[in-house]
Write an enzyme that holds these catalytic residues in place. Structure first.
Site, short mmCIF file in Angstrom:
data_model
loop_
_atom_site.label_atom_id
_atom_site.label_comp_id
_atom_site.label_asym_id
_atom_site.label_seq_id
_atom_site.Cartn_x
_atom_site.Cartn_y
_atom_site.Cartn_z
N ARG A 61 -24.69 -13.67 -7.48
CA ARG A 61 -25.79 -12.74 -7.76
C ARG A 61 -25.39 -11.69 -8.79
NH1 ARG A 61 -23.81 -11.31 -2.73
NH2 ARG A 61 -23.06 -9.18 -2.48
N SER A 62 -24.09 -11.51 -9.02
CA SER A 62 -23.63 -10.56 -10.03
C SER A 62 -23.34 -11.22 -11.37
CB SER A 62 -22.36 -9.83 -9.55
OG SER A 62 -22.62 -9.07 -8.39
N LYS B 147 -4.96 0.51 13.29
CA LYS B 147 -4.00 -0.56 13.53
C LYS B 147 -3.35 -1.03 12.23
CE LYS B 147 -3.54 -5.14 15.66
NZ LYS B 147 -4.25 -6.28 16.30
N ASN C 247 -7.71 7.36 -3.90
CA ASN C 247 -7.71 6.08 -3.17
C ASN C 247 -8.14 4.90 -4.03
OD1 ASN C 247 -10.26 7.69 -2.76
ND2 ASN C 247 -10.99 5.70 -2.05
N CYS D 235 -5.26 1.43 1.49
CA CYS D 235 -5.12 2.65 0.69
C CYS D 235 -4.43 3.77 1.45
CB CYS D 235 -6.48 3.10 0.17
SG CYS D 235 -7.77 3.18 1.44
N HIS E 40 -8.16 10.41 -0.71
CA HIS E 40 -7.79 10.47 0.70
C HIS E 40 -6.75 11.56 0.92
CE1 HIS E 40 -10.10 6.97 1.22
NE2 HIS E 40 -9.18 6.07 1.52
N VAL F 118 -13.51 -0.86 -6.99
CA VAL F 118 -12.09 -1.13 -7.21
C VAL F 118 -11.90 -2.10 -8.37
CG1 VAL F 118 -10.00 -2.09 -6.19
CG2 VAL F 118 -11.49 -0.62 -4.82
N THR G 230 -17.35 -6.25 -10.38
CA THR G 230 -18.46 -5.30 -10.43
C THR G 230 -18.35 -4.21 -9.38
OG1 THR G 230 -19.79 -6.74 -8.99
CG2 THR G 230 -20.04 -7.02 -11.38
N GLY G 231 -17.39 -4.32 -8.46
CA GLY G 231 -17.20 -3.30 -7.43
C GLY G 231 -16.41 -2.11 -7.95
N SER H 153 -15.53 6.61 -0.92
CA SER H 153 -15.33 5.53 -1.89
C SER H 153 -14.49 4.40 -1.32
CB SER H 153 -14.69 6.06 -3.17
OG SER H 153 -13.51 6.79 -2.89
#
Length: 340
Positions: free
Chosen positions: A39-40, A214, A316, A131, A243, A14, A11-12, A161
């Site tokens: 919850r999704s 890093k 990205n 990314c 990006h 990506v 559901t995200g 995003s």
């Protein structure tokens, strides 16, 4: 012959892009399962033009009988469920930071180091790089093959995003609010993101760098070579998708602009858009939805021996996340490493 697959974090932003990319590239799928947090569960997501999947709960899902799972749920969730999936016989391609620096987990960009996939069987987990790292190493690889990269100094200009759907919503609401003098408070970012730039992505470390900076250094060394020095400054900018990076490279050997142009034009996954005139370069607004890394503003860096500088931009959510994961899956099939 197709594969039994799962997308975790479906559901995200990506996760949805992974489903879209798999369908667009007609990856051979016999069964697709969409997974997310409890919850999704019950939500619906699209897979291709005519298939709608009902999201199932990750916590209760049994990965036995699943050939391949593409994870993008957050590092803490991957830490628990990716090994569980692998133990059930599933191959995991993980898009979080959880396993990237694990010495037993290959960190793969298919245009750069597909040979690293041979090491995945020990953990049955393959890591997708950050990314910002992906687009930089795709552009660096053909140059590294010519003259060996010694040092990289990079400044990133990263779209919201990359921080998720809520971050995109915050940019939208703040931008709208500025025009009516009702700027909402900053919840996803440490400062206002609308009409602003924030030189801070992820947590600060003891040396003054951030974890994002890093990551770029460590991941570049793992992918391209352990002796490469990388200095990164990562900045969040008020762009929804795409990006951008300003990259300065010092090489161990001489390399000319002409050699670099020719190598980049022939490199897989790279498009050179570089005319030394107004508008002769790529920007994030133009490359949203595109699969390639666009390279522009290539020129000599006279401040170091054997130096070049360039600008690169990339979607990205596509090459920086979903597409790279799908390409890893495709490479597993091409190398005969994924049994159905």
């Amino acid at each position: 012959m197709g594969y039994r697959m799962a997308v975790v974090g479906a559901t995200g932003a990506v996760g949805r892009e992974i489903l879209k990319t798999l369908a667009e590239r007609t990856f051979p799928v016999d069964r697709m399962v969409a997974l997310a947090s409890g919850r999704s569960a019950g939500q619906q997501v699209s897979f291709g033009d005519d298939q709608v999947l009902t999201v199932q709960s990750l916590d209760s899902f049994d990965f036995k009988g699943t050939d391949l799972a593409l994870f993008s749920p957050g590092a803490a969730i991957s830490a628990v469920h990716a090994p569980r999936a692998a133990a059930a016989g599933c191959v995991v391609i993980d898009n979080t930071s959880q396993f990237r620096m694990d010495p037993d987990v290959p960190l793969v960009v298919p245009e750069v180091n597909p040979q690293a996939l041979a090491r995945f069987k020990k953990r049955r987990i393959i890591a997708n790089p950050n990314c910002s790292t992906i687009q930089m190493v795709v552009a660096l690889k053909p140059l590294h093959d010519l003259a060996r990269v010694k040092r990289v100094v990079v400044s990133t200009y990263q779209a919201v995003s990359g921080a998720g759907r809520e971050a995109m919503d915050e940019l939208w609401s703040q931008t709208r609010g500025v025009y009516v003098n009702e700027t909402p408070p900053s919840e996803q970012f440490t400062k206002q993101i609308a009409f602003n730039c924030i030189p801070h992505i992820d947590n600060f470390l003891g040396d003054g760098s951030t974890r994002e900076e890093k990551k770029m250094a460590e991941e570049t060394r793992k992918i391209l070579g352990p002796d490469i020095a990388v200095m990164a400054t990562c900045v969040r900018v008020p762009v929804f998708i795409g990006h951008a990076e300003a990259v300065h490279v010092e090489f161990e050997e001489p390399i000319t602009e002409q050699q670099a142009w020719e190598a980049l034009r022939e490199a897989p996954g790279v498009i050179v858009l570089d005319r030394r005139e107004d508008g002769g370069y790529a920007t994030p607004a133009e490359i949203a939805g595109e699969d390639s890394v666009y390279v522009s503003r290539l020129r000599r860096d006279l401040t170091v021996p054997h130096g070049l500088a360039f600008w690169c931009v990339c979607d990205n959510l596509r090459k920086g996340a979903a597409l790279n994961a799908v390409q890893i899956a495709e490479e597993l099939v091409a190398q005969g490493l994924l049994a159905a």
